[in-house]
Scaffold this motif. Structure first.
Motif, PDB file in Angstrom:
ATOM      1  N   UNK A   1       0.878  -1.167   0.000  1.00 19.69           N
ATOM      2  CA  UNK A   1       0.000   0.000   0.000  1.00 19.69           C
ATOM      3  C   UNK A   1       0.915   1.216   0.000  1.00 19.69           C
ATOM      4  N   UNK A   2       0.820   2.018  -1.071  1.00 23.98           N
ATOM      5  CA  UNK A   2       1.689   3.184  -1.206  1.00 23.98           C
ATOM      6  C   UNK A   2       0.902   4.432  -0.853  1.00 23.98           C
TER       7      UNK A   2
ATOM      8  N   UNK B   1       2.848  10.728   1.835  1.00 23.70           N
ATOM      9  CA  UNK B   1       3.997  10.598   2.730  1.00 23.70           C
ATOM     10  C   UNK B   1       5.209   9.995   2.025  1.00 23.70           C
ATOM     11  N   UNK B   2       5.050   9.664   0.733  1.00 18.58           N
ATOM     12  CA  UNK B   2       6.115   9.040  -0.041  1.00 18.58           C
ATOM     13  C   UNK B   2       6.657   7.811   0.686  1.00 18.58           C
ATOM     14  N   UNK B   3       5.740   6.983   1.186  1.00 18.94           N
ATOM     15  CA  UNK B   3       6.105   5.791   1.949  1.00 18.94           C
ATOM     16  C   UNK B   3       5.165   4.643   1.571  1.00 18.94           C
ATOM     17  N   UNK B   4       5.516   3.465   2.005  1.00 21.84           N
ATOM     18  CA  UNK B   4       4.660   2.307   1.785  1.00 21.84           C
ATOM     19  C   UNK B   4       4.582   1.474   3.053  1.00 21.84           C
ATOM     20  N   UNK B   5       3.600   0.630   3.056  1.00 19.02           N
ATOM     21  CA  UNK B   5       3.459  -0.385   4.089  1.00 19.02           C
ATOM     22  C   UNK B   5       2.954  -1.623   3.372  1.00 19.02           C
ATOM     23  N   UNK B   6       2.948  -2.716   4.037  1.00 20.94           N
ATOM     24  CA  UNK B   6       2.523  -3.914   3.349  1.00 20.94           C
ATOM     25  C   UNK B   6       2.024  -4.993   4.278  1.00 20.94           C
ATOM     26  N   UNK B   7       1.527  -6.032   3.647  1.00 19.00           N
ATOM     27  CA  UNK B   7       1.060  -7.217   4.348  1.00 19.00           C
ATOM     28  C   UNK B   7       1.641  -8.419   3.621  1.00 19.00           C
ATOM     29  N   UNK B   8       2.026  -9.407   4.373  1.00 17.35           N
ATOM     30  CA  UNK B   8       2.486 -10.653   3.773  1.00 17.35           C
ATOM     31  C   UNK B   8       1.711 -11.786   4.422  1.00 17.35           C
TER      32      UNK B   8
END
Length: 66
Positions: A19-20, A24-31
């Motif tokens: 998820x971008x 905030x020019x950042x990402x997070x994610x799920x695995x």
């Protein structure tokens, strides 16, 4: 002479979602590990690699020392 039985094949499958946040020019994610349905959230790629290492014996790169 006894024959060695073959080592059973192990399969580990993952779904990785990023998820971008452009504000905030950042990402997070799920695995998600498919076989166990374990799902973990991460904020850096290194965290996701550590999650994968729980199931897959990843090799580390060896660097040559000067």
């Amino acid at each position: 002479m006894a024959m060695d039985s073959p080592t059973p094949l192990t399969i580990s499958s993952f779904v990785i979602r990023f998820v971008i946040d452009p504000g905030e020019n950042a990402y997070r994610g799920e695995i998600r590990h498919i076989q166990t349905r374990e799902e973990i959230h991460f904020h850096a790629w290194e965290e996701s690699v550590e999650i994968i290492r729980r199931y897959v014996p990843l090799e580390t790169k060896k660097t040559d020392s000067p």
